[in-house]
Design a protein around this motif. Structure first.
Motif, PDB file in Angstrom:
ATOM      1  N   GLU A  37     -10.499  -0.610   4.413  1.00  0.00           N
ATOM      2  CA  GLU A  37     -10.214  -0.448   6.081  1.00  0.00           C
ATOM      3  C   GLU A  37      -9.747   0.911   6.425  1.00  0.00           C
ATOM      4  O   GLU A  37     -10.010   1.127   7.509  1.00  0.00           O
ATOM      5  CB  GLU A  37      -9.507  -1.668   6.635  1.00  0.00           C
ATOM      6  N   ASP A  38      -9.117   1.444   5.406  1.00  0.00           N
ATOM      7  CA  ASP A  38      -8.358   2.753   5.791  1.00  0.00           C
ATOM      8  C   ASP A  38      -8.208   3.707   4.750  1.00  0.00           C
ATOM      9  O   ASP A  38      -7.632   3.358   3.757  1.00  0.00           O
ATOM     10  CB  ASP A  38      -6.703   2.262   6.109  1.00  0.00           C
ATOM     11  N   ASP A  51      -8.121   1.627   0.220  1.00  0.00           N
ATOM     12  CA  ASP A  51      -8.332   0.423   1.053  1.00  0.00           C
ATOM     13  C   ASP A  51      -9.577   0.510   1.897  1.00  0.00           C
ATOM     14  O   ASP A  51      -9.997   1.548   2.318  1.00  0.00           O
ATOM     15  CB  ASP A  51      -7.264   0.822   2.179  1.00  0.00           C
ATOM     16  N   LEU A 102      -5.364   5.300   2.810  1.00  0.00           N
ATOM     17  CA  LEU A 102      -4.300   4.419   2.025  1.00  0.00           C
ATOM     18  C   LEU A 102      -4.796   3.942   0.674  1.00  0.00           C
ATOM     19  O   LEU A 102      -5.935   3.769   0.636  1.00  0.00           O
ATOM     20  CB  LEU A 102      -3.867   2.856   2.994  1.00  0.00           C
ATOM     21  N   HIS A 128       0.652  -1.035  -0.039  1.00  0.00           N
ATOM     22  CA  HIS A 128      -0.028   0.066  -0.072  1.00  0.00           C
ATOM     23  C   HIS A 128       0.759   1.304   0.029  1.00  0.00           C
ATOM     24  O   HIS A 128       2.124   1.137   0.295  1.00  0.00           O
ATOM     25  CB  HIS A 128      -0.736  -0.044   1.305  1.00  0.00           C
ATOM     26  N   ARG A 184      -4.282   0.802  -2.200  1.00  0.00           N
ATOM     27  CA  ARG A 184      -3.679  -0.567  -2.424  1.00  0.00           C
ATOM     28  C   ARG A 184      -3.693  -0.744  -3.773  1.00  0.00           C
ATOM     29  O   ARG A 184      -4.292  -0.308  -4.778  1.00  0.00           O
ATOM     30  CB  ARG A 184      -4.533  -1.555  -1.773  1.00  0.00           C
TER      31      ARG A 184
END
Length: 326
Positions: free
Chosen positions: A52-53, A50, A56, A29, A58
């Motif tokens: 979940e975040d 991402d 970020l 990432h 990916r």
């Protein structure tokens, strides 16, 4: 790098974009802010948020990303071809309106040329002081005198410091008439090949183009209209970037899983439902050669019928294996 400096679309990748994508692949990432100045990565689907975040990004799998980007290029070329067909269809009734025994005036930057002699004279006049030739040659015909005159004309341009770029079909890569031509020319000259190209196109110094106006090429259009020239230049540039080098550097087109590049091109046309004759015409070969390649393709895939061959082509996945060299 600022957004203003980042002036290319998602179908191309800049060096900075490739470096960031490579870093994302290595590390898994990258911070979302690192891609703010490189919108090509997100637009091309190489980086995605991402789940979940949100801070970020990916990386997408390279194989899938490459296939998706090449498919976009193929779709764009198909769109351009359809545009060209519609343009030719729109002009057909207009060409009929021209008086058969007179030459229409140069209306809107387009002039009709009648007869091979007059066409060759117009091309020679346009090339007299030219510095660049961009050409698409779907196949080569003509007598030795015409070939010699063309060769002398091209060499004169090269002697002035000009450059020549020519696109052929893959079937012409080893034709003696073509290879001997490049052995004789001296200067900044390059040639590349594709499975399929458009009809003949000659662009001189980017301000005049010549295209055939009938099948036997006894009629031609001399085009100086800026919009049409831009259109022709876009077509040539995109074909050129997809083509395989032939001269002076020869790039070999690798086979994949026992399927040659030519058989793969035939397979794509078979799946589209084209006849043997149509496939031969599209790929610049005779029907007997096309049928020989189809037979070899069927043998490689273990097919016993035409219907089964189409099914096995789809199951084999050979049409999904994009060749980077092309």
């Amino acid at each position: 790098m600022t957004l203003r400096a980042h002036d290319h679309g998602p179908e191309e990748l800049c060096e900075a974009g490739l470096e960031l994508y490579a870093r994302a692949l290595r590390e898994g990432h990258v911070p979302a802010g690192d891609a703010d100045a490189l919108p090509c990565l997100v637009d091309a689907g190489l980086l995605h948020p991402d789940v979940e975040d949100a801070h970020l990004l990916r990386p997408a799998a390279p194989a899938g990303a490459l296939h998706r980007m090449l498919r976009t290029v193929d779709e764009d070329i198909a769109h351009r071809r359809r545009q060209g067909a519609r343009l030719a269809e729109a002009f057909e009734p207009l060409l009929v309106l021209a008086a058969p025994d007179t030459d229409p005036a140069d209306t809107a930057g387009i002039r009709m040329l009648r007869g091979l002699e007059r066409i060759n004279v117009a091309i020679s006049e346009a090339m007299a002081d030219s510095d660049e030739i961009l050409a698409i040659q779907p196949y080569s015909r003509g007598n030795e005198a015409a070939q010699a005159a063309s060769l002398a004309r091209d060499q004169a341009l090269l002697d002035r410091g000009g450059r020549i770029r020519t696109l052929y079909q893959h079937t012409q890569r080893h034709m003696p008439m073509i290879t001997s031509r490049y052995e004789l020319l001296d200067g900044d000259v390059e040639a590349r090949t594709l499975d399929e190209v458009t009809e003949r196109l000659l662009i001189i110094d980017r301000h005049v183009a010549f295209i055939p106006a009938n099948k036997d090429r006894t009629l031609a259009l001399e085009v100086r209209h800026p919009a049409l020239l831009d259109y022709f230049l876009i077509i040539f540039d995109r074909f050129w970037r997809l083509a395989t080098p032939m001269y002076p550097e020869v790039a070999q087109r690798p086979s994949l899983n026992g399927i040659t590049p030519r058989q793969r091109a035939i397979a794509a046309l078979l799946v589209e439902g084209h006849t043997d004759a149509a496939i031969a015409d599209r790929l610049g070969m005779n029907v007997r050669t096309a049928r020989l390649h189809i037979a070899k393709l069927a043998a490689t895939l273990g097919s016993e019928s035409r219907a089964q061959l189409g099914y096995l082509i789809g199951e084999s996945g050979i049409l999904k294996q994009e060749e980077i060299s092309e």
